[in-house]
Scaffold this motif. Structure first.
Motif, mmCIF file in Angstrom:
data_model
loop_
_atom_site.group_PDB
_atom_site.id
_atom_site.type_symbol
_atom_site.label_atom_id
_atom_site.label_comp_id
_atom_site.label_asym_id
_atom_site.label_seq_id
_atom_site.Cartn_x
_atom_site.Cartn_y
_atom_site.Cartn_z
ATOM 1 N N ASN A 1 -13.147 -5.770 4.535
ATOM 2 C CA ASN A 1 -11.697 -5.841 4.713
ATOM 3 C C ASN A 1 -10.982 -6.031 3.376
ATOM 4 O O ASN A 1 -9.921 -5.448 3.135
ATOM 5 N N GLY A 2 -11.574 -6.852 2.493
ATOM 6 C CA GLY A 2 -10.974 -7.069 1.179
ATOM 7 C C GLY A 2 -10.950 -5.805 0.342
ATOM 8 O O GLY A 2 -9.976 -5.515 -0.356
ATOM 9 N N LYS A 3 -12.026 -5.026 0.419
ATOM 10 C CA LYS A 3 -12.085 -3.779 -0.349
ATOM 11 C C LYS A 3 -11.156 -2.715 0.240
ATOM 12 O O LYS A 3 -10.575 -1.924 -0.508
ATOM 13 N N LEU A 4 -10.995 -2.706 1.552
ATOM 14 C CA LEU A 4 -10.013 -1.796 2.146
ATOM 15 C C LEU A 4 -8.606 -2.224 1.734
ATOM 16 O O LEU A 4 -7.739 -1.374 1.477
ATOM 17 N N LYS B 1 -9.784 3.825 8.500
ATOM 18 C CA LYS B 1 -10.138 2.486 8.969
ATOM 19 C C LYS B 1 -8.913 1.599 9.164
ATOM 20 O O LYS B 1 -9.048 0.460 9.608
ATOM 21 N N ALA B 2 -7.730 2.073 8.816
ATOM 22 C CA ALA B 2 -6.516 1.282 8.962
ATOM 23 C C ALA B 2 -5.396 2.138 9.534
ATOM 24 O O ALA B 2 -5.386 3.353 9.377
ATOM 25 N N ASP B 3 -4.447 1.492 10.201
ATOM 26 C CA ASP B 3 -3.299 2.197 10.765
ATOM 27 C C ASP B 3 -2.442 2.794 9.648
ATOM 28 O O ASP B 3 -2.437 2.292 8.520
ATOM 29 N N PRO B 4 -1.675 3.848 9.953
ATOM 30 C CA PRO B 4 -0.843 4.501 8.922
ATOM 31 C C PRO B 4 0.101 3.550 8.208
ATOM 32 O O PRO B 4 0.352 3.688 7.014
ATOM 33 N N GLY B 5 0.653 2.576 8.934
ATOM 34 C CA GLY B 5 1.604 1.660 8.308
ATOM 35 C C GLY B 5 0.978 0.407 7.722
ATOM 36 O O GLY B 5 1.696 -0.502 7.287
ATOM 37 N N ALA B 6 -0.349 0.368 7.666
ATOM 38 C CA ALA B 6 -1.028 -0.860 7.244
ATOM 39 C C ALA B 6 -0.763 -1.204 5.786
ATOM 40 O O ALA B 6 -0.667 -2.379 5.429
ATOM 41 N N SER C 1 -15.657 -2.700 7.148
ATOM 42 C CA SER C 1 -14.349 -3.262 7.502
ATOM 43 C C SER C 1 -14.024 -3.109 8.982
ATOM 44 O O SER C 1 -14.399 -2.130 9.637
ATOM 45 N N ARG C 2 -13.319 -4.119 9.486
ATOM 46 C CA ARG C 2 -12.679 -4.092 10.807
ATOM 47 C C ARG C 2 -11.271 -4.625 10.563
ATOM 48 O O ARG C 2 -10.940 -5.738 10.924
#
Length: 271
Positions: free
Chosen positions: A158-161, A254-259, A137-138
């Motif tokens: 990205n879909g799995k994240l 891999k993602a921001d806290p608020g993602a 993922s990106r």
């Protein structure tokens, strides 16, 4: 105690393998698949009801939700298991990138539409995620359509994240109504997965390397069955992501806290 368990992506692979085990354990299983022929074959084998929907079309997801609500006023477990890696970047009839819609947006919509039955059953909602969320993922909440530097494996990661972030936010929003959300990685499973892509992953899943890198659908279904039959707060921690029946937290970086909240809000606006 027997549970009413809805499994998407249940016409083959780990969905079908999990359904077989759960039926043997005495549960009331409802199958959902994309292929009418394959889904009916598994349903006839097990003697259980089934429904057909292609997640690349949100109108079919809405119809599916209506049918499920009519058949199951109470759902104890929803296993959002359908998904896959695609080939070249394409848009669905709804105008969304196909990998994003099939892996995240469609199950997001289905879960929301089934919420009355899920709350009635104080349901466990299971997401079949993947370690691909960490490896490939990106994630960019401003590029959910994977328009920038598209690659099949990156879009899939990205879909799995998104599945994992959805699990977190679903728990935050509905946990006080009895919903218990959880996600898991089933392993690299020898199924029809990656059959629609020209990506190198097709060689792993369908070529000579298959026996070296993959596990059987029955083994891959182990955690799905474990979570479906488990007790939230005892068997598993609601809101968590599991690998090998253990909580794994590294993928969250891999993602921001608020993602998670932002993904939910944007997904809701899309549907």
């Amino acid at each position: 105690m027997p549970r009413t368990i809805v499994i998407t992506g249940a016409s083959d692979g780990i969905g079908a393998a999990a359904a077989r085990r759960l039926v043997r354990h005495g549960h009331q299983v409802v199958l959902v698949g994309r292929s009418a022929e394959k889904t009916a074959a598994v349903a006839d084998e097990l003697g259980v009801p089934s429904f057909v929907a292609d997640f690349a079309e949100l109108a079919q997801v809405r119809r599916l939700a209506e049918e499920l609500l009519g058949a199951c006023p109470r759902i104890d477990v929803l296993a959002n298991n359908a998904g896959g890696i695609m080939g070249d970047r394409t848009l669905t009839v709804d105008g969304y990138e196909k990998t994003f819609q099939v892996n995240h947006l469609a199950p997001f919509l289905l879960t929301e539409l089934l919420m009355p039955a899920l709350v009635a059953g104080r349901a466990t909602v299971i997401q079949t995620a993947s370690r691909a969320a960490q490896v490939f993922s990106r994630f960019d909440v401003d590029d959910l359509q994977n328009a920038e530097r598209y690659a099949p494996h990156r879009a899939y990661g990205n879909g799995k994240l998104a599945n994992i972030l959805f699990t977190e936010e679903l728990q935050r929003r509905y946990g006080d109504q009895g919903i218990s959300a959880v996600a898991f990685h089933p392993g690299v499973v020898a199924t029809g997965f990656a059959g629609d892509t020209t990506h190198v992953l097709r060689r792993i899943y369908h070529g000579r390397l298959k026996r070296l890198f993959t596990v059987s659908p029955e083994r891959g279904a182990d955690q799905l069955v474990w979570l479906a039959e488990g007790t939230p707060g005892e068997t598993f921690a609601p809101g968590a992501y599991y690998e090998h029946r253990r909580i794994t937290t590294g993928v969250r970086r891999k993602a921001d806290p608020g993602a998670a909240r932002e993904l939910w809000e944007r997904s809701a606006a899309m549907v």
